[in-house]
Design a protein around this motif. Structure first.
Motif, short mmCIF file in Angstrom:
data_model
loop_
_atom_site.label_atom_id
_atom_site.label_comp_id
_atom_site.label_asym_id
_atom_site.label_seq_id
_atom_site.Cartn_x
_atom_site.Cartn_y
_atom_site.Cartn_z
N VAL A 177 -0.46 -2.42 -7.31
CA VAL A 177 -0.27 -3.88 -7.18
C VAL A 177 1.22 -4.20 -7.09
N THR A 178 2.00 -3.64 -7.99
CA THR A 178 3.44 -3.92 -8.04
C THR A 178 4.13 -3.47 -6.75
N ILE A 179 3.81 -2.26 -6.32
CA ILE A 179 4.46 -1.74 -5.11
C ILE A 179 4.02 -2.53 -3.89
N SER A 180 2.77 -2.96 -3.87
CA SER A 180 2.30 -3.78 -2.73
C SER A 180 3.07 -5.09 -2.64
N HIS A 181 3.37 -5.70 -3.80
CA HIS A 181 4.19 -6.93 -3.78
C HIS A 181 5.55 -6.65 -3.13
N PHE A 182 6.17 -5.55 -3.53
CA PHE A 182 7.49 -5.22 -2.96
C PHE A 182 7.38 -4.92 -1.46
N LEU A 183 6.33 -4.21 -1.08
CA LEU A 183 6.19 -3.85 0.33
C LEU A 183 5.95 -5.09 1.18
N ARG A 184 5.05 -5.94 0.69
CA ARG A 184 4.73 -7.16 1.44
C ARG A 184 5.96 -8.04 1.63
N ALA A 185 6.82 -8.06 0.61
CA ALA A 185 8.03 -8.89 0.66
C ALA A 185 9.17 -8.21 1.40
N GLY B 280 -13.41 8.78 -4.60
CA GLY B 280 -14.60 8.05 -4.15
C GLY B 280 -14.74 6.65 -4.72
N SER B 281 -13.93 6.33 -5.70
CA SER B 281 -13.92 4.99 -6.30
C SER B 281 -12.60 4.90 -7.06
N GLY B 282 -12.28 3.69 -7.53
CA GLY B 282 -11.08 3.58 -8.35
C GLY B 282 -10.08 2.58 -7.83
N ARG B 283 -8.89 2.60 -8.46
CA ARG B 283 -7.86 1.60 -8.11
C ARG B 283 -7.16 1.99 -6.82
N PRO B 284 -6.96 1.01 -5.94
CA PRO B 284 -6.37 1.33 -4.64
C PRO B 284 -4.87 1.59 -4.72
N SER B 285 -4.39 2.33 -3.77
CA SER B 285 -2.96 2.56 -3.62
C SER B 285 -2.33 1.25 -3.13
N LEU B 286 -2.21 1.01 -1.85
CA LEU B 286 -1.58 -0.20 -1.34
C LEU B 286 -2.62 -1.22 -0.91
N SER B 287 -2.33 -2.51 -1.13
CA SER B 287 -3.18 -3.59 -0.63
C SER B 287 -2.27 -4.64 -0.01
N LEU B 288 -2.45 -4.87 1.26
CA LEU B 288 -1.66 -5.86 1.99
C LEU B 288 -2.62 -6.85 2.65
N PRO B 289 -2.12 -7.97 3.14
CA PRO B 289 -3.02 -8.92 3.82
C PRO B 289 -3.76 -8.25 4.97
N GLU B 290 -4.97 -8.76 5.22
CA GLU B 290 -5.81 -8.17 6.27
C GLU B 290 -5.15 -8.26 7.63
N ILE B 291 -5.40 -7.23 8.43
CA ILE B 291 -5.00 -7.27 9.84
C ILE B 291 -6.27 -7.02 10.65
N ASN B 292 -6.24 -7.35 11.92
CA ASN B 292 -7.48 -7.17 12.69
C ASN B 292 -7.38 -6.12 13.78
N ALA B 293 -6.31 -5.32 13.75
CA ALA B 293 -6.25 -4.19 14.69
C ALA B 293 -5.31 -3.14 14.11
N PRO B 294 -5.65 -1.85 14.25
CA PRO B 294 -4.78 -0.79 13.71
C PRO B 294 -3.36 -0.87 14.26
N GLY B 295 -3.22 -1.38 15.45
CA GLY B 295 -1.89 -1.48 16.04
C GLY B 295 -0.97 -2.44 15.29
N LEU B 296 -1.56 -3.27 14.45
CA LEU B 296 -0.75 -4.21 13.68
C LEU B 296 -0.26 -3.62 12.34
N GLY B 297 -0.65 -2.36 12.08
CA GLY B 297 -0.21 -1.73 10.83
C GLY B 297 1.28 -1.42 10.87
N LEU B 298 1.84 -1.17 9.69
CA LEU B 298 3.25 -0.79 9.62
C LEU B 298 3.41 0.63 10.18
N ARG B 299 4.42 0.86 10.95
CA ARG B 299 4.67 2.20 11.52
C ARG B 299 6.10 2.62 11.21
N PRO B 300 6.39 2.87 9.94
CA PRO B 300 7.76 3.28 9.62
C PRO B 300 8.02 4.71 10.08
#
Ligand SMILES: NC(=O)c1ccc[n+]([C@@H]2O[C@H](COP(=O)([O-])OP(=O)(O)OC[C@H]3O[C@@H](n4cnc5c(N)ncnc54)[C@H](OP(=O)(O)O)[C@@H]3O)[C@@H](O)[C@H]2O)c1
Length: 229
Positions: A162-170, A186-206
């Motif tokens: 959650v904390t790292i996602s805030h920094f990444l989003r900002a 198979g279950s558990g707390r997620p790594s990164l969570s960012l606002p939804e996108i509607n195409a893989p091409g809109l993902g971050l590509r660092p």
């Protein structure tokens, strides 16, 4: 391997503001079980790596839930080096006062609290930093500025997701290290969570560099000109 991994990080100039985050995650992108257990997802080499990162940093920063579940001390023990200043983001002061970071006095410790938090009870040997809250969070840029003003320029953000996602989003991260371990939870707390996108091409590509750490692979994302997010 050491020169490859740490050379660029040692080249950061003193007083240069720099923020790098790290998470150890499963193949399916989990950093802990649903109940909060995360010790250990990655192997010994990655654990030693996180201690080396602490030794390089002016400050190590974590979110409140990481303190609540892991009760870490955030000191340098698996390698040589000085302990960084510890920074905990707990906007409403919900953490109990008996967590080890508040009682062990092994490093200076800041707790970042929202300005509108009404809790004022003493909290061990820590300094409280009050920062404004907007849209439900304390802006990561404000956290970075407040720490830089106290001479804490090289930040290691050690979780959780959650904390790292805030920094990444900002857009407040210079680099992000994701150590991927060959385990499926198979279950558990997620790594990164960012606002939804509607195409893989809109993902971050660092730009990404890869380093083998035993059974694990560390992917270091370098944000900058190629970050199109
Ligand atoms: N695998 C790994 O590398 C790794 C690393 C660290 C932790 N973990 C595990 O991950 C879990 C905790 O991670 P998590 O993602 O659930 O939580 P987290 O990031 O540790 O803590 C999140 C909480 O911190 C506060 N916070 C953080 N940034 C903030 C901001 N900018 N403004 C306001 N509040 C902020 C908020 O507290 P409030 O809820 O009070 O608003 C938020 O809910 C634990 O189970 C831990 O064991 C795993």
């Amino acid at each position: 391997m050491l020169a490859e991994l740490y050379g660029p990080l040692c080249a950061i100039r003193p007083q240069q503001d720099f923020a790098i985050a790290h998470l150890a995650q499963s193949l399916d992108g989990r950093i802990a079980t649903a109940g909060g257990a995360s010790q250990w997802i990655s192997g010994e080499e990655d654990l030693r790596h996180t201690h080396r990162m602490r030794a390089l940093a002016d400050a190590v920063l974590v979110g409140a839930d990481t303190i609540r579940h892991d009760d870490p001390v955030l000191t340098v023990r698996r390698c040589a080096g000085a302990n960084p200043v510890r920074v905990i983001v707990d906007p409403d002061r919900k953490l109990r006062a008996d967590h080890r970071v508040f009682t062990d006095r092994s490093a200076p410790t800041f707790v970042i609290v929202a300005e509108d938090c009404s809790e004022t009870a003493p909290l061990g040997a820590v300094e409280i930093l009050r920062l404004p809250r907007a849209n439900g969070i304390i802006a990561p840029a404000a956290i970075r500025s407040a720490l830089a003003a106290r001479g804490l320029h090289w930040l290691f953000i050690e979780g959780g997701g959650v904390t790292i996602s805030h920094f990444l989003r900002a857009k407040c991260l210079d680099r992000l290290q994701l150590t991927v371990s060959p385990v499926i939870l198979g279950s558990g707390r997620p790594s990164l969570s960012l606002p939804e996108i509607n195409a893989p091409g809109l993902g971050l590509r660092p730009t990404v560099r890869r380093v083998i750490l035993g059974q694990d692979v560390l992917f270091e994302c370098i944000f900058g000109e190629r970050d199109e997010g």
